[in-house]
Scaffold this motif. Structure first.
Motif, PDB file in Angstrom:
ATOM      1  N   PRO A  63      12.975 -63.577   3.431  1.00 28.27           N
ATOM      2  CA  PRO A  63      14.061 -64.225   4.188  1.00 28.27           C
ATOM      3  C   PRO A  63      13.762 -64.221   5.695  1.00 28.27           C
ATOM      4  N   VAL A  64      14.235 -65.245   6.391  1.00 29.82           N
ATOM      5  CA  VAL A  64      14.070 -65.336   7.851  1.00 29.82           C
ATOM      6  C   VAL A  64      15.465 -65.168   8.460  1.00 29.82           C
ATOM      7  N   ASN A  65      15.648 -64.050   9.189  1.00 28.76           N
ATOM      8  CA  ASN A  65      16.968 -63.756   9.763  1.00 28.76           C
ATOM      9  C   ASN A  65      17.104 -64.366  11.151  1.00 28.76           C
ATOM     10  N   GLN A  79      21.603 -76.636  11.520  1.00 31.00           N
ATOM     11  CA  GLN A  79      22.070 -76.210  10.196  1.00 31.00           C
ATOM     12  C   GLN A  79      21.638 -77.211   9.111  1.00 31.00           C
ATOM     13  N   GLU A  80      21.719 -78.492   9.456  1.00 32.25           N
ATOM     14  CA  GLU A  80      21.324 -79.553   8.508  1.00 32.25           C
ATOM     15  C   GLU A  80      19.875 -79.340   8.042  1.00 32.25           C
ATOM     16  N   VAL A  81      18.995 -78.967   8.959  1.00 31.92           N
ATOM     17  CA  VAL A  81      17.575 -78.813   8.618  1.00 31.92           C
ATOM     18  C   VAL A  81      17.297 -77.468   7.951  1.00 31.92           C
ATOM     19  N   VAL A  82      17.721 -76.364   8.573  1.00 32.78           N
ATOM     20  CA  VAL A  82      17.357 -75.056   7.996  1.00 32.78           C
ATOM     21  C   VAL A  82      18.189 -74.739   6.744  1.00 32.78           C
ATOM     22  N   GLY A  83      19.354 -75.383   6.656  1.00 38.60           N
ATOM     23  CA  GLY A  83      20.237 -75.137   5.503  1.00 38.60           C
ATOM     24  C   GLY A  83      19.642 -75.626   4.193  1.00 38.60           C
ATOM     25  N   ALA A  84      18.595 -76.448   4.267  1.00 35.60           N
ATOM     26  CA  ALA A  84      17.983 -76.983   3.042  1.00 35.60           C
ATOM     27  C   ALA A  84      17.144 -75.923   2.327  1.00 35.60           C
ATOM     28  N   ASP A  85      16.816 -74.814   2.992  1.00 30.60           N
ATOM     29  CA  ASP A  85      15.996 -73.764   2.375  1.00 30.60           C
ATOM     30  C   ASP A  85      16.743 -72.433   2.503  1.00 30.60           C
ATOM     31  N   PRO A  86      17.126 -71.819   1.355  1.00 29.30           N
ATOM     32  CA  PRO A  86      17.949 -70.593   1.411  1.00 29.30           C
ATOM     33  C   PRO A  86      17.267 -69.397   2.061  1.00 29.30           C
ATOM     34  N   LYS A  87      15.943 -69.472   2.276  1.00 24.71           N
ATOM     35  CA  LYS A  87      15.307 -68.296   2.914  1.00 24.71           C
ATOM     36  C   LYS A  87      15.718 -68.170   4.390  1.00 24.71           C
ATOM     37  N   PHE A  88      16.207 -69.282   4.988  1.00 26.53           N
ATOM     38  CA  PHE A  88      16.684 -69.223   6.373  1.00 26.53           C
ATOM     39  C   PHE A  88      18.144 -68.775   6.378  1.00 26.53           C
ATOM     40  N   ARG A  89      18.385 -67.613   6.984  1.00 26.38           N
ATOM     41  CA  ARG A  89      19.745 -67.051   6.989  1.00 26.38           C
ATOM     42  C   ARG A  89      20.229 -66.896   8.428  1.00 26.38           C
ATOM     43  N   ILE A  90      21.338 -67.572   8.748  1.00 26.98           N
ATOM     44  CA  ILE A  90      21.926 -67.359  10.086  1.00 26.98           C
ATOM     45  C   ILE A  90      22.825 -66.130   9.953  1.00 26.98           C
ATOM     46  N   GLY A  97       9.414 -63.420  21.920  1.00 27.78           N
ATOM     47  CA  GLY A  97       8.335 -64.376  21.623  1.00 27.78           C
ATOM     48  C   GLY A  97       7.395 -63.845  20.550  1.00 27.78           C
ATOM     49  N   LYS A  98       7.435 -62.512  20.321  1.00 30.46           N
ATOM     50  CA  LYS A  98       6.551 -61.928  19.294  1.00 30.46           C
ATOM     51  C   LYS A  98       7.410 -61.234  18.222  1.00 30.46           C
ATOM     52  N   ASP A  99       8.104 -60.139  18.631  1.00 27.58           N
ATOM     53  CA  ASP A  99       8.966 -59.448  17.651  1.00 27.58           C
ATOM     54  C   ASP A  99      10.107 -60.372  17.219  1.00 27.58           C
ATOM     55  N   ILE A 100      10.611 -61.118  18.171  1.00 31.67           N
ATOM     56  CA  ILE A 100      11.673 -62.100  17.875  1.00 31.67           C
ATOM     57  C   ILE A 100      11.225 -63.446  18.437  1.00 31.67           C
ATOM     58  N   LYS A 101      11.109 -64.432  17.572  1.00 30.87           N
ATOM     59  CA  LYS A 101      10.727 -65.791  18.003  1.00 30.87           C
ATOM     60  C   LYS A 101      11.961 -66.448  18.635  1.00 30.87           C
ATOM     61  N   ILE A 102      11.733 -67.203  19.711  1.00 31.03           N
ATOM     62  CA  ILE A 102      12.874 -67.779  20.444  1.00 31.03           C
ATOM     63  C   ILE A 102      12.728 -69.291  20.601  1.00 31.03           C
ATOM     64  N   ILE A 103      13.781 -70.001  20.220  1.00 29.48           N
ATOM     65  CA  ILE A 103      13.854 -71.461  20.411  1.00 29.48           C
ATOM     66  C   ILE A 103      15.047 -71.724  21.322  1.00 29.48           C
ATOM     67  N   THR A 104      14.853 -72.555  22.340  1.00 31.46           N
ATOM     68  CA  THR A 104      15.981 -72.901  23.216  1.00 31.46           C
ATOM     69  C   THR A 104      16.021 -74.417  23.422  1.00 31.46           C
ATOM     70  N   PRO A 147      19.473 -55.018  12.735  1.00 32.86           N
ATOM     71  CA  PRO A 147      18.161 -54.417  13.064  1.00 32.86           C
ATOM     72  C   PRO A 147      16.968 -55.340  12.794  1.00 32.86           C
ATOM     73  N   ASP A 148      17.124 -56.327  11.922  1.00 35.16           N
ATOM     74  CA  ASP A 148      15.954 -57.141  11.524  1.00 35.16           C
ATOM     75  C   ASP A 148      16.078 -58.607  11.931  1.00 35.16           C
ATOM     76  N   ILE A 149      16.189 -58.856  13.219  1.00 30.97           N
ATOM     77  CA  ILE A 149      16.282 -60.256  13.670  1.00 30.97           C
ATOM     78  C   ILE A 149      14.863 -60.821  13.785  1.00 30.97           C
ATOM     79  N   ASP A 150      14.626 -61.959  13.132  1.00 29.06           N
ATOM     80  CA  ASP A 150      13.308 -62.610  13.236  1.00 29.06           C
ATOM     81  C   ASP A 150      13.304 -63.701  14.303  1.00 29.06           C
ATOM     82  N   VAL A 151      14.446 -64.409  14.431  1.00 24.42           N
ATOM     83  CA  VAL A 151      14.479 -65.614  15.271  1.00 24.42           C
ATOM     84  C   VAL A 151      15.791 -65.688  16.055  1.00 24.42           C
ATOM     85  N   LEU A 152      15.677 -66.101  17.326  1.00 33.28           N
ATOM     86  CA  LEU A 152      16.870 -66.446  18.110  1.00 33.28           C
ATOM     87  C   LEU A 152      16.846 -67.947  18.365  1.00 33.28           C
ATOM     88  N   TYR A 153      17.947 -68.616  18.034  1.00 35.02           N
ATOM     89  CA  TYR A 153      18.128 -70.029  18.407  1.00 35.02           C
ATOM     90  C   TYR A 153      19.246 -70.064  19.448  1.00 35.02           C
TER      91      TYR A 153
END
Ligand code: AHR
Length: 326
Positions: free
Chosen positions: A164-166, A187-198, A251-258, A223-229
């Motif tokens: 899962p990607v948190n 949400q429209e894009v990542v919601g298509a794959d259940p491994k992406f969890r907001i 950028g490494k422990d937590i990937k960041i998209i802005t 404790p286990d955040i993979d990505v920040l949007y």
């Protein structure tokens, strides 16, 4: 009665921090008949680097176009924008332009502008009014598409991942078009794959300070955040401070998209602290002035003018930074 109305308007102006620029005078209501145009512009506030660049673009473009600009900063409050618009109606400006802080609640004041025969241009953000005759055109980005672009990059990055990607999400101002639409597109894009969890999603009001504060809370609770949007660079930059404060590497422990691609965001992208930025251009001034000249002359304009935008990876940011205008 007239005196009472004037006093109310004066009180409203104090709250809205009204300042004239671009040549003084104004309020002629000449409708461009003598060639002069006065625009009343109600800005959201000064919450982000994007907003500062947008204000500069509007002010400089008005000057270059010979349009007298009456400018007000609403300090992110809808009531201040409504007061400013009413004062522009009272002053009989030739055209009103504004960037609505939130989507809903504009019909009454827009009807007042229509009854006064003052054309209105929406710039940057939309309103959710069903009556589209209340404004002449809407100039700005496609925020849903911006959210989709953020989601598509993420899906591509994690295409081979099995776990899962948190994801945590820093939303923009509650009720604003960019917050609603960037959330929906992503949400429209990542919601298509259940491994992406907001796993957490909260407003940071488009500011650096709030972005930091909310990210600190996200880090404590998850404790286990993979990505920040983050819906804009400023909130992402505040969140980077929180991530570093928690001993993690942005950028490494937590990937960041802005979203935005303002100078500070692009610098953080080039430095490897942000991983991907979806551009949202604040340079709307020149197109806004062209549209204003047309609507004042009662010429037809497109109902929607969409801003052209791109995206940036870390490598692309390094190339683009030296010539970046904002
Ligand atoms: O409406 C545009 C958004 O408003 C920008 O993305 C954000 O930075 C700003 O505050």
């Amino acid at each position: 009665m007239l005196k009472r109305i004037s006093m109310l308007v004066v009180a409203g102006l104090a709250a809205a921090t009204l300042t004239g620029c671009g040549g003084g005078g104004g309020g002629s209501g000449s409708g461009g008949g003598d060639g002069s145009i006065t625009m009343g512009f109600s800005q959201v506030g000064a919450e982000s680097g994007w907003r500062t660049a947008n204000t500069k673009s509007v002010q400089e473009s008005a000057k270059a176009a010979g349009i007298t600009l009456k400018f007000s900063d609403a300090q992110q409050k809808q009531e201040n924008q409504i007061k400013a618009i009413r004062s522009y109606i009272q002053q009989k400006v030739d055209v009103i332009a504004f960037s609505p802080v939130v989507e809903s609640g504009w019909d009454t004041v827009l009807k007042e502008a229509k009854n006064a025969k003052i054309p209105v241009i929406l710039t940057d953000r939309a309103v959710d009014s069903k009556d589209t005759s209340l404004y002449k055109t809407f100039l700005g980005s496609d925020f849903v598409e911006e959210g989709r672009k953020a989601g598509k990059w993420l899906v591509e990055q994690y295409k081979d991942a099995k776990d899962p990607v948190n994801i945590v999400e820093l939303q923009g101002t509650t009720g604003s078009a960019p917050a609603n639409d960037r959330k929906a597109g992503f949400q429209e894009v990542v919601g298509a794959d259940p491994k992406f969890r907001i796993v957490a999603s909260q407003t940071g009001d488009f500011t650096r300070a709030k972005g930091k504060e909310v990210m600190e809370a996200f880090l404590k609770a998850n404790p286990d955040i993979d990505v920040l949007y983050a819906h804009n660079d400023d909130m992402g930059l505040g969140a980077i401070e929180a991530i570093e404060g928690a001993g993690k590497v942005p950028g490494k422990d937590i990937k960041i998209i802005t979203v935005d691609a303002v100078h500070d965001g692009m610098q953080a992208l080039a430095d490897g602290k942000i991983n991907y930025i979806v551009e949202c251009s604040p340079l709307l001034g020149p197109q806004l002035m062209d549209l204003a000249k047309k609507v004042v002359k009662n010429e037809s304009v497109p109902a929607r003018v969409v801003t052209e935008e791109t995206t940036f990876t870390q490598e692309q940011a390094k190339t683009a930074l030296p010539s970046r205008k904002y």
